[in-house]
Motif scaffolding. Structure first.
Motif, PDB file in Angstrom:
ATOM      1  N   ASN A 175     -29.268 -27.721 -25.611  1.00  0.00           N
ATOM      2  CA  ASN A 175     -28.485 -28.395 -26.646  1.00  0.00           C
ATOM      3  C   ASN A 175     -27.261 -27.598 -27.103  1.00  0.00           C
ATOM      4  OD1 ASN A 175     -29.846 -26.344 -27.887  1.00  0.00           O
ATOM      5  ND2 ASN A 175     -30.550 -27.563 -29.657  1.00  0.00           N
ATOM      6  N   ALA A 176     -26.867 -26.577 -26.342  1.00  0.00           N
ATOM      7  CA  ALA A 176     -25.721 -25.750 -26.730  1.00  0.00           C
ATOM      8  C   ALA A 176     -24.435 -26.573 -26.679  1.00  0.00           C
ATOM      9  CB  ALA A 176     -25.605 -24.549 -25.799  1.00  0.00           C
ATOM     10  N   PRO A 177     -23.596 -26.514 -27.708  1.00  0.00           N
ATOM     11  CA  PRO A 177     -22.348 -27.287 -27.716  1.00  0.00           C
ATOM     12  C   PRO A 177     -21.430 -26.970 -26.529  1.00  0.00           C
ATOM     13  CG  PRO A 177     -22.825 -26.401 -29.899  1.00  0.00           C
ATOM     14  CD  PRO A 177     -23.816 -25.781 -28.971  1.00  0.00           C
ATOM     15  N   LEU A 178     -21.509 -25.746 -26.011  1.00  0.00           N
ATOM     16  CA  LEU A 178     -20.642 -25.345 -24.900  1.00  0.00           C
ATOM     17  C   LEU A 178     -20.883 -26.190 -23.658  1.00  0.00           C
ATOM     18  CD1 LEU A 178     -18.520 -23.119 -24.214  1.00  0.00           C
ATOM     19  CD2 LEU A 178     -20.417 -21.773 -23.287  1.00  0.00           C
ATOM     20  N   ASN A 179     -22.100 -26.732 -23.514  1.00  0.00           N
ATOM     21  CA  ASN A 179     -22.469 -27.448 -22.291  1.00  0.00           C
ATOM     22  C   ASN A 179     -21.607 -28.676 -22.037  1.00  0.00           C
ATOM     23  OD1 ASN A 179     -24.472 -25.540 -22.253  1.00  0.00           O
ATOM     24  ND2 ASN A 179     -26.135 -26.950 -22.816  1.00  0.00           N
ATOM     25  N   THR A 180     -21.104 -29.292 -23.080  1.00  0.00           N
ATOM     26  CA  THR A 180     -20.371 -30.557 -22.917  1.00  0.00           C
ATOM     27  C   THR A 180     -18.866 -30.411 -23.085  1.00  0.00           C
ATOM     28  OG1 THR A 180     -20.762 -31.051 -25.255  1.00  0.00           O
ATOM     29  CG2 THR A 180     -22.348 -31.931 -23.666  1.00  0.00           C
ATOM     30  N   LYS A 181     -18.391 -29.210 -23.357  1.00  0.00           N
ATOM     31  CA  LYS A 181     -16.956 -29.020 -23.595  1.00  0.00           C
ATOM     32  C   LYS A 181     -16.158 -29.228 -22.306  1.00  0.00           C
ATOM     33  CE  LYS A 181     -16.333 -26.353 -27.760  1.00  0.00           C
ATOM     34  NZ  LYS A 181     -15.437 -27.395 -28.320  1.00  0.00           N
ATOM     35  N   THR A 182     -15.022 -29.900 -22.436  1.00  0.00           N
ATOM     36  CA  THR A 182     -14.172 -30.188 -21.273  1.00  0.00           C
ATOM     37  C   THR A 182     -12.840 -29.436 -21.305  1.00  0.00           C
ATOM     38  OG1 THR A 182     -13.319 -32.147 -22.406  1.00  0.00           O
ATOM     39  CG2 THR A 182     -15.187 -32.457 -20.895  1.00  0.00           C
ATOM     40  N   PHE A 183     -12.469 -28.793 -22.388  1.00  0.00           N
ATOM     41  CA  PHE A 183     -11.317 -27.883 -22.457  1.00  0.00           C
ATOM     42  C   PHE A 183     -10.007 -28.542 -22.000  1.00  0.00           C
ATOM     43  CE2 PHE A 183     -15.113 -25.265 -21.773  1.00  0.00           C
ATOM     44  CZ  PHE A 183     -15.023 -24.363 -22.821  1.00  0.00           C
ATOM     45  N   ARG A 184      -9.750 -29.744 -22.473  1.00  0.00           N
ATOM     46  CA  ARG A 184      -8.549 -30.475 -22.062  1.00  0.00           C
ATOM     47  C   ARG A 184      -7.255 -29.731 -22.409  1.00  0.00           C
ATOM     48  NH1 ARG A 184      -9.021 -35.725 -20.443  1.00  0.00           N
ATOM     49  NH2 ARG A 184     -11.113 -36.626 -20.551  1.00  0.00           N
ATOM     50  N   SER A 185      -7.266 -28.958 -23.473  1.00  0.00           N
ATOM     51  CA  SER A 185      -6.040 -28.257 -23.893  1.00  0.00           C
ATOM     52  C   SER A 185      -5.906 -26.871 -23.279  1.00  0.00           C
ATOM     53  CB  SER A 185      -6.010 -28.161 -25.421  1.00  0.00           C
ATOM     54  OG  SER A 185      -5.994 -29.441 -26.005  1.00  0.00           O
ATOM     55  N   GLY A 186      -6.870 -26.499 -22.445  1.00  0.00           N
ATOM     56  CA  GLY A 186      -6.809 -25.186 -21.819  1.00  0.00           C
ATOM     57  C   GLY A 186      -7.985 -24.311 -22.204  1.00  0.00           C
ATOM     58  N   TYR A 187      -8.106 -23.179 -21.518  1.00  0.00           N
ATOM     59  CA  TYR A 187      -9.217 -22.278 -21.793  1.00  0.00           C
ATOM     60  C   TYR A 187      -8.887 -20.881 -21.265  1.00  0.00           C
ATOM     61  CZ  TYR A 187     -10.248 -23.392 -16.876  1.00  0.00           C
ATOM     62  OH  TYR A 187     -10.161 -23.584 -15.526  1.00  0.00           O
ATOM     63  N   THR A 188      -9.634 -19.908 -21.764  1.00  0.00           N
ATOM     64  CA  THR A 188      -9.609 -18.539 -21.239  1.00  0.00           C
ATOM     65  C   THR A 188     -11.047 -18.051 -21.144  1.00  0.00           C
ATOM     66  OG1 THR A 188      -7.449 -18.053 -22.243  1.00  0.00           O
ATOM     67  CG2 THR A 188      -8.796 -16.175 -21.557  1.00  0.00           C
ATOM     68  N   ILE A 189     -11.444 -17.650 -19.959  1.00  0.00           N
ATOM     69  CA  ILE A 189     -12.782 -17.098 -19.733  1.00  0.00           C
ATOM     70  C   ILE A 189     -12.606 -15.649 -19.316  1.00  0.00           C
ATOM     71  CG2 ILE A 189     -14.865 -17.223 -18.327  1.00  0.00           C
ATOM     72  CD1 ILE A 189     -14.320 -20.231 -18.028  1.00  0.00           C
ATOM     73  N   GLU A 190     -13.204 -14.730 -20.068  1.00  0.00           N
ATOM     74  CA  GLU A 190     -13.096 -13.301 -19.779  1.00  0.00           C
ATOM     75  C   GLU A 190     -14.462 -12.689 -19.551  1.00  0.00           C
ATOM     76  OE1 GLU A 190     -10.161 -10.883 -22.208  1.00  0.00           O
ATOM     77  OE2 GLU A 190     -10.519 -12.591 -23.535  1.00  0.00           O
ATOM     78  N   ALA A 191     -14.513 -11.706 -18.648  1.00  0.00           N
ATOM     79  CA  ALA A 191     -15.770 -11.003 -18.397  1.00  0.00           C
ATOM     80  C   ALA A 191     -15.479  -9.595 -17.887  1.00  0.00           C
ATOM     81  CB  ALA A 191     -16.621 -11.753 -17.379  1.00  0.00           C
ATOM     82  N   PHE A 192     -16.378  -8.688 -18.195  1.00  0.00           N
ATOM     83  CA  PHE A 192     -16.360  -7.335 -17.640  1.00  0.00           C
ATOM     84  C   PHE A 192     -17.493  -7.226 -16.627  1.00  0.00           C
ATOM     85  CE2 PHE A 192     -14.464  -6.844 -21.852  1.00  0.00           C
ATOM     86  CZ  PHE A 192     -13.353  -6.046 -21.589  1.00  0.00           C
ATOM     87  N   LEU A 193     -17.213  -6.629 -15.469  1.00  0.00           N
ATOM     88  CA  LEU A 193     -18.257  -6.489 -14.456  1.00  0.00           C
ATOM     89  C   LEU A 193     -18.072  -5.215 -13.659  1.00  0.00           C
ATOM     90  CD1 LEU A 193     -17.594  -8.481 -11.225  1.00  0.00           C
ATOM     91  CD2 LEU A 193     -15.932  -8.551 -13.101  1.00  0.00           C
ATOM     92  N   ARG A 194     -19.163  -4.772 -13.078  1.00  0.00           N
ATOM     93  CA  ARG A 194     -19.153  -3.612 -12.190  1.00  0.00           C
ATOM     94  C   ARG A 194     -20.172  -3.847 -11.082  1.00  0.00           C
ATOM     95  NH1 ARG A 194     -21.176   2.512 -13.749  1.00  0.00           N
ATOM     96  NH2 ARG A 194     -21.085   3.377 -11.635  1.00  0.00           N
ATOM     97  N   LEU A 195     -19.752  -3.616  -9.841  1.00  0.00           N
ATOM     98  CA  LEU A 195     -20.647  -3.754  -8.698  1.00  0.00           C
ATOM     99  C   LEU A 195     -21.162  -2.375  -8.299  1.00  0.00           C
ATOM    100  CD1 LEU A 195     -18.545  -6.247  -6.544  1.00  0.00           C
ATOM    101  CD2 LEU A 195     -20.312  -6.762  -8.245  1.00  0.00           C
ATOM    102  N   PRO A 196     -22.460  -2.229  -8.056  1.00  0.00           N
ATOM    103  CA  PRO A 196     -22.999  -0.911  -7.711  1.00  0.00           C
ATOM    104  C   PRO A 196     -22.615  -0.486  -6.300  1.00  0.00           C
ATOM    105  CG  PRO A 196     -24.718  -2.567  -7.589  1.00  0.00           C
ATOM    106  CD  PRO A 196     -23.510  -3.262  -8.133  1.00  0.00           C
ATOM    107  N   ALA A 197     -22.790   0.799  -6.021  1.00  0.00           N
ATOM    108  CA  ALA A 197     -22.430   1.348  -4.710  1.00  0.00           C
ATOM    109  C   ALA A 197     -23.231   0.699  -3.598  1.00  0.00           C
ATOM    110  CB  ALA A 197     -22.640   2.862  -4.709  1.00  0.00           C
ATOM    111  N   ASP A 198     -24.463   0.231  -3.891  1.00  0.00           N
ATOM    112  CA  ASP A 198     -25.298  -0.345  -2.845  1.00  0.00           C
ATOM    113  C   ASP A 198     -25.102  -1.860  -2.706  1.00  0.00           C
ATOM    114  OD1 ASP A 198     -26.544  -1.324  -5.096  1.00  0.00           O
ATOM    115  OD2 ASP A 198     -28.558  -0.600  -4.571  1.00  0.00           O
ATOM    116  N   TRP A 199     -24.069  -2.408  -3.364  1.00  0.00           N
ATOM    117  CA  TRP A 199     -23.799  -3.840  -3.218  1.00  0.00           C
ATOM    118  C   TRP A 199     -23.529  -4.135  -1.748  1.00  0.00           C
ATOM    119  CZ3 TRP A 199     -20.461  -7.422  -1.368  1.00  0.00           C
ATOM    120  CH2 TRP A 199     -20.522  -8.706  -1.904  1.00  0.00           C
ATOM    121  N   ASP A 200     -24.227  -5.143  -1.200  1.00  0.00           N
ATOM    122  CA  ASP A 200     -24.139  -5.458   0.218  1.00  0.00           C
ATOM    123  C   ASP A 200     -23.886  -6.952   0.382  1.00  0.00           C
ATOM    124  OD1 ASP A 200     -24.794  -4.740   3.176  1.00  0.00           O
ATOM    125  OD2 ASP A 200     -26.108  -6.446   2.723  1.00  0.00           O
TER     126      ASP A 200
END
Length: 637
Positions: A464-489
């Motif tokens: 029931n999260a409100p985010l599930n139905t959002k369509t972002f007609r006026s635009g959006y920005t999605i940001e994330a921080f990530l790191r892949l480990p040395a053993d990523w294959d």
């Protein structure tokens, strides 16, 4: 001064013509192109270059991480009694004026032996040449060499033509001049580049004990400032220019000043030839780069060759090039045989790169402040619809993140709950204190997902999260921080998602492409690189943005920005190449939850993230780079 080995720097170089001639115009500018010199004329009778003032305005960019320090070694044979020709020096100085902007030239250092005999007429001539820089307020330094003064004296020698010409009275008119010893023979200069101050310490041929004490005091008064030390004599090289060694005087300077002052990271001297360099560890255990630059033994007294030290703090490198603007300015004309070999020096001691991790090298005296965590409220800019972070001091680093519920700090009730593939270990999702240095929250979650067999844990928004139905007609920005480990294959971990929307293209009514693909996913490809594949409201299928390949074992920041018309991906605040021009408005939705760390295909889990995820924020409007979570200061609300 002769080489300690009394021999020249090997045979003259072969014709450097084709490559150098093609770039001559770009290197020399309009002033050099107007020389009108011809090689058929004997060298001693060559007329001077056009003395017209350079048109380029000298105004270095103090914040640019790339800048150039120009070095001019011994010019003594051009100012030798009745044999005086200031044209080569003027050509080099015009280069500074012509290329001050495109090279971001911040300073010029002459390494001494300006003249052959230290006579008044010799200094009058070279002093007139340097008026080119004076008129434009270009920062520079000079030091006395053994030919400029009585070589048996130290800096208490009193008045000389050198001091009359290049003493503090002249230098204090320049914006970079910092001060001088009472005798006037030792000076220091400060310029700003790459967002910080840098200091050039210009020492006399034989600085006295009092002057060395003065130098220590100058450094002490600038405790956070990197120092380039210039002097006439310090190191010399063998016949091949390999592994330079200290002269007796150089050893004295090392013991009394250089070794014990970590701020001195680079020294430049002339006097000897051939050119050479070495690296020594100071008492702090850090590298000091010691370079000798001198071409007076070459054709036409070295033709006032200059060294270009191109600092690049973005690449942690100093690129070094040695050229003769005087000869290069006439590269389109018929040069004599010797000139063709002197346009540009391309040996390993003349053209090279010096790798320096500047932040690490300067950490002992000017450490970069560690950025502390920022309150969540500071990140809740207008339009924020979801913000999740994983900095939980209540959970030890590496402990299992079980029975997890992550609150949506935006207050919009888009909380996350933990899910796991049956049979996965309890610690398939773990707490971590690791984080991007510019991340607001100082923590992350480690997702230990892989296949085959499919194993791991992930997070999802509630049904029931409100985010599930959002369509972002006026635009959006999605940001994330990530790191892949040395053993990523790629075979086991490719296509694990940072985040995305549950639901297929087919279920969302999209008719183009693979109907089993999700409506939106930010996934890690087999590169590994980032792929944002999302179905806009106005397109029949997904539109894809791609990043470059990402290095493992380092943190990255990604932002996907839609302005209501187009979607652009940024990595570490930089626009990536593969951003389609396709018109994209909003995001399609099947009304189902968002997933963090999981990718679905055909409505079923297909791959889980292998790596760290830090703060994630979704804003329902396009943001500028300066508004990203990596911004140095919080944007105004």
């Amino acid at each position: 001064m002769c080489s300690p080995l009394h021999q020249p720097d090997g045979p003259l170089l072969p014709d450097a013509g084709r490559r150098t001639f093609l770039r001559a115009a770009a290197l020399t500018g309009a002033a050099a192109a107007a020389t009108g010199l011809v090689s058929a004329t004997p060298a001693a009778a060559l007329p001077q270059q056009n003395a017209g003032a350079a048109t380029a305005r000298w105004r270095p960019d103090p914040e640019n991480p790339r800048f150039t320090l120009v070095v001019m070694p011994d010019t003594q044979y051009l100012f030798d009694g009745a044999s005086i020709n200031k044209a080569p020096v003027e050509a080099s100085l015009r280069y500074v004026l012509d290329h001050g902007r495109d090279e971001n030239i911040v300073f010029l250092s002459h390494l001494g032996d300006l003249t052959e005999s230290g006579r008044t007429d010799e200094f009058e001539a070279i002093g007139e040449a340097f008026e080119l820089l004076d008129r434009r307020q270009v920062g520079y330094s000079v030091v006395a060499g053994n030919h400029d003064i009585k070589s048996s004296t130290d800096d208490g020698r009193g008045r000389t033509p050198y001091l009359d010409t290049f003493g503090p009275r002249r230098m204090r008119q320049l914006p970079t001049f910092g001060g001088a010893t009472p005798d006037g023979y030792n000076t220091y200069h400060v310029f700003r580049a790459a967002g910080r101050e840098w200091l050039v310490l210009a020492l006399d041929w034989r600085p006295s004990a009092a002057s060395l004490a003065w130098a220590r005091n100058v450094i002490a008064k600038h405790p956070d400032t990197p120092v380039v030390l210039t002097t006439h004599e310090l190191v010399y090289a063998d016949a091949d220019g390999d592994e330079a060694e200290f002269s007796d005087h150089g050893e004295h300077l090392w013991d009394e000043l250089i070794a014990g002052h970590d701020q001195i990271f680079l020294t430049l001297n002339g006097h000897y030839w051939p050119a050479g360099r070495t690296t020594r560890k100071n008492t702090a255990g850090n590298d000091v780069h010691l370079h000798i630059t001198n071409y007076q033994n070459r054709y036409y007294g070295g033709s006032a060759m200059i060294r270009l030290y191109r600092f690049d703090l973005a690449r942690n490198t100093i690129d070094v090039e040695t050229v003769s603007p005087w000869i290069l300015g006439r590269a389109g004309e018929r040069l004599n045989d010797l000139e063709r070999g002197e346009i540009e020096m391309t040996g390993p001691q003349d053209r090279f790169a010096v790798p320096i991790d500047f932040e690490k090298r300067f950490a002992g005296f000017a450490p970069v402040p560690v950025r502390g965590p920022r309150p969540a409220e500071q990140l809740l800019i207008p339009g924020t619809v979801a913000y999740w972070r994983f900095d939980s001091p209540a959970h030890p680093d590496g402990s299992a993140a079980a029975d997890l519920r992550v609150p949506d700090l935006s207050g919009h009730r888009n909380d996350l709950v933990r899910e796991a593939v049956p049979g996965s270990a309890p610690d398939a999702l773990r707490w971590s204190t690791d984080h991007h240095p510019d991340q607001p929250g100082h923590g992350s979650l480690y997702f230990d997902g892989s296949k085959p067999p499919l194993r791991g844990a992930y997070l999802r928004t509630e049904n029931n999260a409100p985010l599930n139905t959002k369509t972002f007609r006026s635009g959006y920005t999605i940001e994330a921080f990530l790191r892949l480990p040395a053993d990523w294959d790629a075979g086991r971990n490719a296509w694990g998602a940072v985040l995305g929307r549950r639901g297929t293209l087919g279920a969302a009514g999209k008719t183009s492409g693979d109907s089993d693909e999700p409506v939106a996913t930010l996934s890690v490809s087999d590169g590994p690189g980032l792929q944002w594949a999302a179905a806009p409201l106005n397109q029949p299928g997904a539109v894809t943005n791609w990043s470059h390949e990402l290095s493992r074992d380092r943190w990255w920041h990604v932002a996907v920005v839609n302005d209501g018309k187009h979607t652009t991906m940024y990595v570490d605040g930089c626009v990536v190449a593969r951003n389609p021009a396709t018109r994209t408005t909003g995001l399609a939705t099947a009304g189902l939850p968002w997933l963090l760390g999981a990718y679905e295909y055909g409505g079923r889990l297909d791959q889980l993230m292998h790596g760290w995820l830090g703060d994630i924020r979704i804003v329902e409007r396009p943001l500028r780079v300066r508004d990203f979570m990596t911004a140095p200061t919080p944007p105004p609300h």
